[in-house]
Motif scaffolding. Structure first.
Motif, PDB file in Angstrom:
ATOM      1  N   LYS A   1      18.788   1.846  -9.350  1.00  0.00           N
ATOM      2  CA  LYS A   1      18.394   2.869  -8.383  1.00  0.00           C
ATOM      3  C   LYS A   1      19.218   4.121  -8.647  1.00  0.00           C
ATOM      4  O   LYS A   1      20.447   4.092  -8.547  1.00  0.00           O
TER       5      LYS A   1
ATOM      6  N   HIS B   1      14.298  15.995 -11.621  1.00  0.00           N
ATOM      7  CA  HIS B   1      13.536  14.758 -11.431  1.00  0.00           C
ATOM      8  C   HIS B   1      12.600  14.513 -12.607  1.00  0.00           C
ATOM      9  O   HIS B   1      12.542  13.407 -13.164  1.00  0.00           O
TER      10      HIS B   1
ATOM     11  N   VAL C   1      14.997   8.081  -7.281  1.00  0.00           N
ATOM     12  CA  VAL C   1      14.580   8.328  -5.908  1.00  0.00           C
ATOM     13  C   VAL C   1      15.140   9.682  -5.472  1.00  0.00           C
ATOM     14  O   VAL C   1      16.360   9.881  -5.481  1.00  0.00           O
TER      15      VAL C   1
ATOM     16  N   THR D   1      16.185  11.918  -2.620  1.00  0.00           N
ATOM     17  CA  THR D   1      16.546  11.491  -1.276  1.00  0.00           C
ATOM     18  C   THR D   1      17.520  12.431  -0.578  1.00  0.00           C
ATOM     19  O   THR D   1      18.402  13.008  -1.213  1.00  0.00           O
TER      20      THR D   1
ATOM     21  N   VAL E   1      20.507   5.685   1.395  1.00  0.00           N
ATOM     22  CA  VAL E   1      19.968   5.475   0.047  1.00  0.00           C
ATOM     23  C   VAL E   1      21.035   5.800  -0.999  1.00  0.00           C
ATOM     24  O   VAL E   1      21.220   5.066  -1.976  1.00  0.00           O
TER      25      VAL E   1
END
Length: 206
Positions: A4, A19, A31, A33, A38
């Motif tokens: 992650k 990204h 992710v 976020t 997270v």
């Protein structure tokens, strides 16, 4: 299981291009976020950033619990961390841009305006320029990357400088310590060099 990778969203300008670059490396666990929970569970963390030091610091601090989550996961638990451009500069003790603003204080130093060494040196430092490693760090290779900045990281300890670039004078291109790395260049705009750098970060085991 895919790692992650938390890409911290605090309204920092280059979020979507970072990204896209991470996805282009083949990473599947990215992710985007603004949720400290997270971030606190991430295996790797990327902090992007474009804009003024103080505004970015305020935006990051404005997310309740985010700085505490970053500090816990990165400094206490040791997950790999990458700061890009202002995301790197925020690692400093303070930034001098439209006043004096407190940084995260993870890497000792101050962010100052770049002073032109001569009349033909343009500020901001913009475009392709060298990345010259000063150590044998796993993430940094010699090459050229894309820069866009008017302020630079003046590191207090030369051992924290991983690479430099030359724009009339030496400027810090990469800094870090242990599991923390920050780069002044934009890997997301640096084509093959940048993608190779991000790939190394995603494979890095500090």
């Amino acid at each position: 299981m895919a790692e992650k990778i938390a890409l911290v969203d605090y309204g920092a300008g280059n979020l979507h291009s970072v990204h896209n670059a991470l996805i282009a490396t083949g990473a599947s666990g990215v992710v985007v976020t603004a949720d400290p929970d997270v971030v606190a569970a991430a295996d790797r963390i990327v902090l992007p950033g474009v804009g003024a030091f103080g505004a970015c610091r305020d935006a990051l601090a404005g997310i309740d619990g985010m700085i505490a989550a970053l500090d816990q996961r990165v400094r206490q638990e040791g997950v790999p961390f990458l700061g890009i451009c202002v995301g790197m500069q925020l690692l400093a003790d303070k930034g001098i841009e439209f006043g004096e603003h407190q940084g995260l204080g993870w890497i000792s130093g101050t962010v100052h305006a770049i002073e032109a060494a001569s009349a033909d040196i343009k500020i901001p430092h913009m475009g392709w320029n060298d990345v010259t490693p000063t150590t044998g760090h796993d993430l940094l290779e010699a090459g050229e990357a894309y820069y866009l900045h008017g302020y630079h990281f003046d590191a207090a300890d030369a051992d924290d400088i991983f690479a430099t670039t030359f724009h009339g004078k030496k400027l810090v291109s990469a800094i870090g310590r242990d599991n923390i790395v920050g780069v002044q260049f934009h890997p997301e705009k640096s084509q093959a060099y940048g993608l190779a750098f991000l790939t190394r970060f995603l494979e890095w085991k500090p």
